[in-house]
Design a protein around this motif. Structure first.
Motif, PDB file in Angstrom:
ATOM      1  N   ASP A  47       0.790  -1.223   0.000  1.00 40.14           N
ATOM      2  CA  ASP A  47       0.000   0.000   0.000  1.00 40.14           C
ATOM      3  C   ASP A  47       0.831   1.285   0.000  1.00 40.14           C
ATOM      4  N   GLY A  48       2.080   1.187   0.463  1.00 45.61           N
ATOM      5  CA  GLY A  48       2.908   2.381   0.533  1.00 45.61           C
ATOM      6  C   GLY A  48       2.478   3.321   1.646  1.00 45.61           C
ATOM      7  N   LEU A  49       3.201   4.430   1.793  1.00 48.17           N
ATOM      8  CA  LEU A  49       2.887   5.435   2.812  1.00 48.17           C
ATOM      9  C   LEU A  49       2.904   6.812   2.146  1.00 48.17           C
ATOM     10  N   VAL A  50       1.986   7.018   1.241  1.00 49.05           N
ATOM     11  CA  VAL A  50       1.924   8.254   0.479  1.00 49.05           C
ATOM     12  C   VAL A  50       1.525   9.413   1.384  1.00 49.05           C
ATOM     13  N   TYR A 143      16.434  -0.598  19.466  1.00 52.89           N
ATOM     14  CA  TYR A 143      16.628   0.206  18.266  1.00 52.89           C
ATOM     15  C   TYR A 143      15.264   0.612  17.725  1.00 52.89           C
ATOM     16  N   THR A 144      15.241   1.718  16.992  1.00 55.98           N
ATOM     17  CA  THR A 144      14.008   2.224  16.390  1.00 55.98           C
ATOM     18  C   THR A 144      13.966   1.813  14.930  1.00 55.98           C
ATOM     19  N   ASP A 145      12.889   1.156  14.536  1.00 60.33           N
ATOM     20  CA  ASP A 145      12.783   0.646  13.171  1.00 60.33           C
ATOM     21  C   ASP A 145      12.129   1.651  12.231  1.00 60.33           C
ATOM     22  N   LEU A 146      11.138   2.397  12.723  1.00 64.72           N
ATOM     23  CA  LEU A 146      10.387   3.304  11.854  1.00 64.72           C
ATOM     24  C   LEU A 146       9.819   4.438  12.690  1.00 64.72           C
ATOM     25  N   ILE A 147       9.861   5.662  12.146  1.00 67.67           N
ATOM     26  CA  ILE A 147       9.261   6.830  12.779  1.00 67.67           C
ATOM     27  C   ILE A 147       8.249   7.453  11.822  1.00 67.67           C
ATOM     28  N   ILE A 148       7.069   7.802  12.352  1.00 66.83           N
ATOM     29  CA  ILE A 148       6.077   8.582  11.624  1.00 66.83           C
ATOM     30  C   ILE A 148       5.965   9.930  12.348  1.00 66.83           C
ATOM     31  N   PRO A 246      -2.203  10.554   6.200  1.00 60.61           N
ATOM     32  CA  PRO A 246      -1.344  11.732   6.330  1.00 60.61           C
ATOM     33  C   PRO A 246      -1.827  12.738   7.372  1.00 60.61           C
ATOM     34  N   LYS A 247      -3.120  12.706   7.720  1.00 59.20           N
ATOM     35  CA  LYS A 247      -3.667  13.629   8.716  1.00 59.20           C
ATOM     36  C   LYS A 247      -3.945  12.925  10.052  1.00 59.20           C
ATOM     37  N   PHE A 248      -3.224  11.824  10.286  1.00 66.32           N
ATOM     38  CA  PHE A 248      -3.436  11.033  11.494  1.00 66.32           C
ATOM     39  C   PHE A 248      -3.327  11.877  12.762  1.00 66.32           C
ATOM     40  N   PHE A 249      -2.288  12.686  12.873  1.00 65.10           N
ATOM     41  CA  PHE A 249      -2.052  13.448  14.099  1.00 65.10           C
ATOM     42  C   PHE A 249      -3.103  14.542  14.307  1.00 65.10           C
ATOM     43  N   GLU A 250      -3.670  15.053  13.227  1.00 71.94           N
ATOM     44  CA  GLU A 250      -4.717  16.059  13.359  1.00 71.94           C
ATOM     45  C   GLU A 250      -6.056  15.440  13.732  1.00 71.94           C
TER      46      GLU A 250
END
Length: 290
Positions: A47-50, A143-148, A246-250
């Motif tokens: 799906d990707g992370l567009v 360790y950190t694998d991924l940051i959003i 993309p608007k997850f935090f909002e």
């Protein structure tokens, strides 16, 4: 037939886990596994992370992973000091008391002990765990694998792996284990370190690192993995945004303000089952030092 066998295993394990200390997250993970047997799942590869900011600033991954381990070490030191001041206290009973170390859901606490035996006697389960003889950093890597990130990179959702490479003092051949956790980070400006808030409800653990990717895909594409029973808000899961939005935090209530200086994710409801205080919520702020 291939799906029947794992289904039986999931229900068998779930019956046991539903009565143990880590039941909220563990049991929901099992339910999600059941769902995945019958529905098409999503993944970063498919799906990707567009539109999602995953470009890590220099040092952020290392700092977040170090903060997770520092929080574990701090809990270990608090327990050590308590036992030194009160030798009459029993570590096992303290360890099984969620109120002792201000660590709801035992996201960190489980890493200050080692399992010394494998008795399935529920009434004596606390006897199975022994206090680590040395600080947890002697037994674990992180360790950190991924940051959003959010738009200004002052908030983030990260996936941190805790790798156990030493068996807590046992002189036996040991197979490394990997735990993958979601953590939320908060800071005032991009030159400051993140303070991290572990999300204890949905850990994934295994002897293989591919479970890290499994947890990431679940959280990124399933809204139910972004909330847990101790959160200070109520929301219908199907109306929550997923982390890959993309608007997850909002949109997500975790990132709405609890008061003038804190967000909802910085608090937890101690009366999540409604059995005390006439069913009224009891809100407490997480007290993690790093």
């Amino acid at each position: 037939m291939k799906k029947i066998i794992p289904l039986i295993l999931i229900f068998s394990i779930g019956c046991f886990c539903n009565s143990c200390r880590y039941s909220p997250g563990t049991f929901e993970y099992l339910l999600t596994s059941i769902r995945n047997l019958f529905v098409e799942t999503h993944s970063i590869e498919k799906d990707g992370l567009v539109g999602v900011d995953t470009f890590a600033l220099p040092g952020d991954k290392e700092q977040i992973a170090a903060s997770v381990l520092a929080n574990i070490d701090t809990l270990w030191a608090q327990m050590r000091d308590t036992l030194m001041r009160h030798p009459e206290l029993n570590f096992g009973k303290l360890y099984w008391s969620e109120d002792f170390l201000d660590d709801p859901g035992a996201g960190y606490t489980q890493f200050i002990a080692r399992e010394d035996s494998y008795s399935q006697d529920i009434d004596s389960m606390w006897k199975r765990f022994k206090f680590l003889p040395d600080p947890p950093n002697k037994f674990y890597n992180t360790y950190t694998d991924l940051i959003i990130y959010n738009k200004d990179k002052l908030l983030c959702w990260a996936f941190v792996v805790i790798e156990q490479y030493k068996a807590g003092g046992n002189n036996v051949k040991y197979t490394p284990y990997y735990w993958s956790y979601s953590v939320i980070g908060k800071r005032k400006n991009i030159n400051e370190p993140f303070k991290v808030f572990i999300r204890p409800a949905h850990p994934a653990w295994a002897t293989e690192k591919d479970w890290v990717e499994a947890l990431e895909n679940d959280v990124l594409f399933s809204a139910g993995w972004t909330t847990e029973i101790r959160d200070v808000f109520e929301a219908e899961t199907d109306k929550l945004p997923v982390l890959s939005d993309p608007k997850f935090f909002e949109k997500h209530p975790l990132f709405q303000k609890f008061d003038d200086s804190t967000y909802n994710f910085e608090w937890w409801n101690a009366n999540f089952n409604g059995r005390r205080n006439n069913g009224k919520p009891e809100y407490y702020r997480y007290n993690y030092p790093y």
